[in-house]
Design a protein around this motif. Sequence first.
Motif, PDB file in Angstrom:
ATOM      1  N   GLY A   1      -2.622   1.285 -15.051  1.00 47.87           N
ATOM      2  CA  GLY A   1      -1.252   0.800 -14.305  1.00 47.87           C
ATOM      3  C   GLY A   1      -0.903   1.574 -13.128  1.00 47.87           C
ATOM      4  N   TYR A   2      -1.560   2.687 -12.562  1.00 49.08           N
ATOM      5  CA  TYR A   2      -1.410   3.450 -11.577  1.00 49.08           C
ATOM      6  C   TYR A   2      -2.136   3.166 -10.690  1.00 49.08           C
ATOM      7  CZ  TYR A   2       1.906   6.217 -14.248  1.00 49.08           C
ATOM      8  OH  TYR A   2       3.135   6.874 -15.092  1.00 49.08           O
ATOM      9  N   ASP A   3      -1.642   2.444  -9.574  1.00 45.89           N
ATOM     10  CA  ASP A   3      -2.521   1.808  -8.620  1.00 45.89           C
ATOM     11  C   ASP A   3      -2.893   2.611  -7.429  1.00 45.89           C
ATOM     12  OD1 ASP A   3      -0.364  -1.007  -9.052  1.00 45.89           O
ATOM     13  OD2 ASP A   3      -2.262  -0.752  -9.950  1.00 45.89           O
ATOM     14  N   TYR A   4      -2.186   3.764  -7.171  1.00 48.47           N
ATOM     15  CA  TYR A   4      -2.595   4.447  -5.948  1.00 48.47           C
ATOM     16  C   TYR A   4      -2.523   5.778  -6.407  1.00 48.47           C
ATOM     17  CZ  TYR A   4      -1.007   0.038  -3.715  1.00 48.47           C
ATOM     18  OH  TYR A   4      -0.962  -1.101  -3.265  1.00 48.47           O
ATOM     19  N   TRP A   5      -3.612   6.772  -5.857  1.00 54.71           N
ATOM     20  CA  TRP A   5      -3.549   8.003  -6.217  1.00 54.71           C
ATOM     21  C   TRP A   5      -3.840   8.892  -5.108  1.00 54.71           C
ATOM     22  CZ3 TRP A   5      -3.953   9.759 -11.461  1.00 54.71           C
ATOM     23  CH2 TRP A   5      -4.156   8.846 -12.291  1.00 54.71           C
ATOM     24  N   GLY A   6      -3.204  10.333  -5.280  1.00 52.56           N
ATOM     25  CA  GLY A   6      -3.536  11.303  -4.507  1.00 52.56           C
ATOM     26  C   GLY A   6      -4.696  11.845  -4.416  1.00 52.56           C
TER      27      GLY A   6
ATOM     28  N   THR B   1       5.108  10.817  -0.591  1.00 52.96           N
ATOM     29  CA  THR B   1       4.700   9.455  -0.474  1.00 52.96           C
ATOM     30  C   THR B   1       5.128   8.575   0.670  1.00 52.96           C
ATOM     31  OG1 THR B   1       6.881   8.469  -1.586  1.00 52.96           O
ATOM     32  CG2 THR B   1       5.156   9.270  -3.388  1.00 52.96           C
ATOM     33  N   SER B   2       4.333   7.504   0.947  1.00 47.03           N
ATOM     34  CA  SER B   2       4.442   6.794   2.202  1.00 47.03           C
ATOM     35  C   SER B   2       3.927   5.496   1.956  1.00 47.03           C
ATOM     36  CB  SER B   2       4.007   7.505   3.526  1.00 47.03           C
ATOM     37  OG  SER B   2       2.561   7.568   3.300  1.00 47.03           O
ATOM     38  N   GLY B   3       4.662   4.656   3.002  1.00 46.88           N
ATOM     39  CA  GLY B   3       4.275   3.148   2.553  1.00 46.88           C
ATOM     40  C   GLY B   3       5.690   2.286   2.696  1.00 46.88           C
ATOM     41  N   ARG B   4       5.533   1.047   3.124  1.00 44.39           N
ATOM     42  CA  ARG B   4       6.656   0.235   3.137  1.00 44.39           C
ATOM     43  C   ARG B   4       7.624   0.225   1.821  1.00 44.39           C
ATOM     44  NH1 ARG B   4       7.955  -5.002   3.333  1.00 44.39           N
ATOM     45  NH2 ARG B   4       5.908  -5.713   2.942  1.00 44.39           N
ATOM     46  N   THR B   5       6.883   0.099   0.797  1.00 49.93           N
ATOM     47  CA  THR B   5       7.756  -0.013  -0.492  1.00 49.93           C
ATOM     48  C   THR B   5       7.506   1.230  -1.413  1.00 49.93           C
ATOM     49  OG1 THR B   5       5.761  -1.064  -1.214  1.00 49.93           O
ATOM     50  CG2 THR B   5       7.140  -2.470  -0.377  1.00 49.93           C
ATOM     51  N   SER B   6       7.278   2.334  -0.880  1.00 49.77           N
ATOM     52  CA  SER B   6       7.028   3.565  -1.721  1.00 49.77           C
ATOM     53  C   SER B   6       8.036   3.891  -2.538  1.00 49.77           C
ATOM     54  CB  SER B   6       6.475   4.471  -0.972  1.00 49.77           C
ATOM     55  OG  SER B   6       7.113   5.037   0.035  1.00 49.77           O
ATOM     56  N   GLY B   7       9.223   3.701  -2.177  1.00 49.69           N
ATOM     57  CA  GLY B   7      10.393   3.935  -3.114  1.00 49.69           C
ATOM     58  C   GLY B   7      10.976   3.153  -4.240  1.00 49.69           C
ATOM     59  N   ASN B   8      10.076   2.044  -4.265  1.00 49.83           N
ATOM     60  CA  ASN B   8      10.202   1.134  -5.579  1.00 49.83           C
ATOM     61  C   ASN B   8       9.182   1.477  -6.448  1.00 49.83           C
ATOM     62  OD1 ASN B   8      12.267  -0.152  -4.107  1.00 49.83           O
ATOM     63  ND2 ASN B   8      10.719  -1.498  -3.171  1.00 49.83           N
ATOM     64  N   TYR B   9       8.173   2.510  -6.386  1.00 49.59           N
ATOM     65  CA  TYR B   9       7.337   2.740  -7.397  1.00 49.59           C
ATOM     66  C   TYR B   9       7.570   3.939  -8.302  1.00 49.59           C
ATOM     67  CZ  TYR B   9       3.808  -0.326  -5.238  1.00 49.59           C
ATOM     68  OH  TYR B   9       3.114  -1.308  -4.902  1.00 49.59           O
TER      69      TYR B   9
ATOM     70  N   GLN C   1       0.929  -1.153  -0.148  1.00 45.39           N
ATOM     71  CA  GLN C   1      -0.017   0.010   0.136  1.00 45.39           C
ATOM     72  C   GLN C   1       0.798   1.272  -0.033  1.00 45.39           C
ATOM     73  OE1 GLN C   1      -3.245  -0.459  -0.054  1.00 45.39           O
ATOM     74  NE2 GLN C   1      -4.165   1.640   0.313  1.00 45.39           N
ATOM     75  N   VAL C   2       0.709   2.050  -1.006  1.00 51.12           N
ATOM     76  CA  VAL C   2       1.187   3.506  -0.684  1.00 51.12           C
ATOM     77  C   VAL C   2       0.371   4.920  -0.699  1.00 51.12           C
ATOM     78  CG1 VAL C   2       2.742   4.847  -2.451  1.00 51.12           C
ATOM     79  CG2 VAL C   2       3.169   2.458  -2.428  1.00 51.12           C
ATOM     80  N   GLN C   3       0.779   5.628   0.096  1.00 46.60           N
ATOM     81  CA  GLN C   3      -0.172   6.891   0.162  1.00 46.60           C
ATOM     82  C   GLN C   3       0.547   7.916  -0.492  1.00 46.60           C
ATOM     83  OE1 GLN C   3       0.592   4.924   3.281  1.00 46.60           O
ATOM     84  NE2 GLN C   3      -1.286   3.827   2.672  1.00 46.60           N
ATOM     85  N   LEU C   4      -0.109   8.874  -1.032  1.00 42.78           N
ATOM     86  CA  LEU C   4       0.204   9.847  -1.717  1.00 42.78           C
ATOM     87  C   LEU C   4      -0.445  11.370  -1.292  1.00 42.78           C
ATOM     88  CD1 LEU C   4      -0.195   7.524  -4.266  1.00 42.78           C
ATOM     89  CD2 LEU C   4       1.667   8.942  -5.119  1.00 42.78           C
ATOM     90  N   VAL C   5       0.223  12.376  -1.225  1.00 40.90           N
ATOM     91  CA  VAL C   5      -0.408  13.356  -0.810  1.00 40.90           C
ATOM     92  C   VAL C   5       0.373  14.727  -1.508  1.00 40.90           C
ATOM     93  CG1 VAL C   5      -0.756  15.038   1.074  1.00 40.90           C
ATOM     94  CG2 VAL C   5      -0.802  12.716   1.649  1.00 40.90           C
TER      95      VAL C   5
END
Length: 122
Positions: free
Chosen positions: A108-113, A24-32, A1-5
Amino acid sequence: QVQLVESGGGLVQAGGSLRLSCATSGRTSGNYGVGWFHQAPGKEREFVAAISWNGGTTYYADSVKGRFTISRDNAKNTVYLQMNNLKPGDTATYYCAATRILSTTDFGYDYWGQGTQVTVSS
């Protein structure tokens, strides 16, 4: 899960500049990879720019090439969109989104602010 603001939107005169930030936040956000899109009232959402997870690859819409620059600081978990020489046609809500596979479409963009408003007056 990635959060974006998103932040940094506002009102600016034509020819002016703004810098948008996408935290961005979330354990793997840096990989996106992260993309910026905008949507004006009554119009479809459009691609603006995108950057790979390590910053090595960037894409731009033709309409913003030479005016906008996307960058990222993974130490700060933030992606930036520097917007120069703004035009009234750039007026829209700007969204950042995260994806595993970088592309110039929103597929393909899974998470949105939630978006930040940019208004350019003439």
